[in-house]
Enzyme design. Structure first.
Site, mmCIF file in Angstrom:
data_model
loop_
_atom_site.group_PDB
_atom_site.id
_atom_site.type_symbol
_atom_site.label_atom_id
_atom_site.label_comp_id
_atom_site.label_asym_id
_atom_site.label_seq_id
_atom_site.Cartn_x
_atom_site.Cartn_y
_atom_site.Cartn_z
ATOM 1 N N ASP A 187 -21.747 -40.607 14.299
ATOM 2 C CA ASP A 187 -21.055 -39.843 13.264
ATOM 3 C C ASP A 187 -20.998 -40.622 11.943
ATOM 4 O OD1 ASP A 187 -19.373 -41.698 14.467
ATOM 5 O OD2 ASP A 187 -17.565 -40.497 14.137
ATOM 6 N N THR A 194 14.489 -45.199 7.536
ATOM 7 C CA THR A 194 13.498 -45.534 8.558
ATOM 8 C C THR A 194 12.272 -44.625 8.458
ATOM 9 O OG1 THR A 194 15.176 -46.377 10.068
ATOM 10 C CG2 THR A 194 13.088 -45.687 11.046
ATOM 11 N N TYR A 247 -25.434 -53.567 11.274
ATOM 12 C CA TYR A 247 -24.110 -53.411 11.893
ATOM 13 C C TYR A 247 -24.290 -53.061 13.375
ATOM 14 C CZ TYR A 247 -19.293 -51.608 12.393
ATOM 15 O OH TYR A 247 -17.994 -51.369 12.779
#
Length: 208
Positions: A76, A146, A70
């Site tokens: 971290d 909402t 990766y």
């Protein structure tokens, strides 16, 4: 021994002997600590401030031996992944990182906006869309206000991608919002100190 996890919004300290921890959000309020402090950081500006405040500190990233294909993986995330041979690691902070480990090998992962970032995003669209986050949001029915609609959408946008790859894996959550998200997954645990455990592994291995 004093450890510090420096994130994008805070300095998280942990005393391994006293088993106590606390967070500092203001650079000016960093405590006075006489003993050496070991740290991990994802924020360059805060790292500079930290080193000036604690010149005797040790940055553990120089000792990291975590291997992965990766590209651009933060320290971290590497620390959290070193504590798990098999399973999914979810660090829910300012951003939410999701990483899959199998037989002590990192297979990959992805990054989602954190809860606070998503709330802020709605507020930037319109002040009328700036709402308080409600962790007790019901996800089994269509919202009818909402506030509920935004909370529903925020949680669903985080939970569904994680759930898609987590069905066969144990999930370990950490980070400030990790406990909230863990409550939506039956096969999960929450470990507030996961990053610190990774830091301790490096210190014990390197005898630094």
């Amino acid at each position: 021994m004093i450890l510090c996890d420096i994130g994008n919004s805070s300095y998280h300290f942990f005393d391994t002997e006293q088993k106590t921890n606390f967070k500092i959000f203001d650079d000016e309020k960093l405590p006075k600590i006489e003993e050496r402090v070991y740290f991990a950081s994802v924020n360059e500006k805060k790292t500079e401030v930290f080193i000036q405040r604690f010149p005797n500190c040790i940055n553990l990233e120089q000792f990291c031996e975590f291997e992965t294909s990766y590209e651009g993986m933060g320290f971290d995330r590497k620390l959290a992944c070193t504590t798990c041979n098999n399973g999914l690691i979810v660090d829910a902070g300012s951003a939410i990182t999701v990483d899959l480990m199998q037989n002590a090998t990192h297979l990959g992962g992805f990054i989602l906006p954190g809860i606070k970032a998503l709330i802020k995003c709605y507020g930037e669209i319109s002040p009328k869309l700036l709402v308080d986050f409600e962790k007790e949001t019901f996800l089994d029915k269509i919202p009818n206000s909402t506030k509920n609609a935004i909370n529903y959408a925020i949680l669903k946008s985080i939970i569904l991608p994680i759930r898609e790859i987590a069905s066969r894996h144990k999930i370990t959550f950490t980070g400030g919002d990790g406990k909230i998200l863990a409550s939506f997954f039956a096969n999960s645990i929450y470990d507030e100190f996961l990053i610190f455990k990774g830091m301790q592994q490096i210190i014990e291995r390197e005898k630094c």
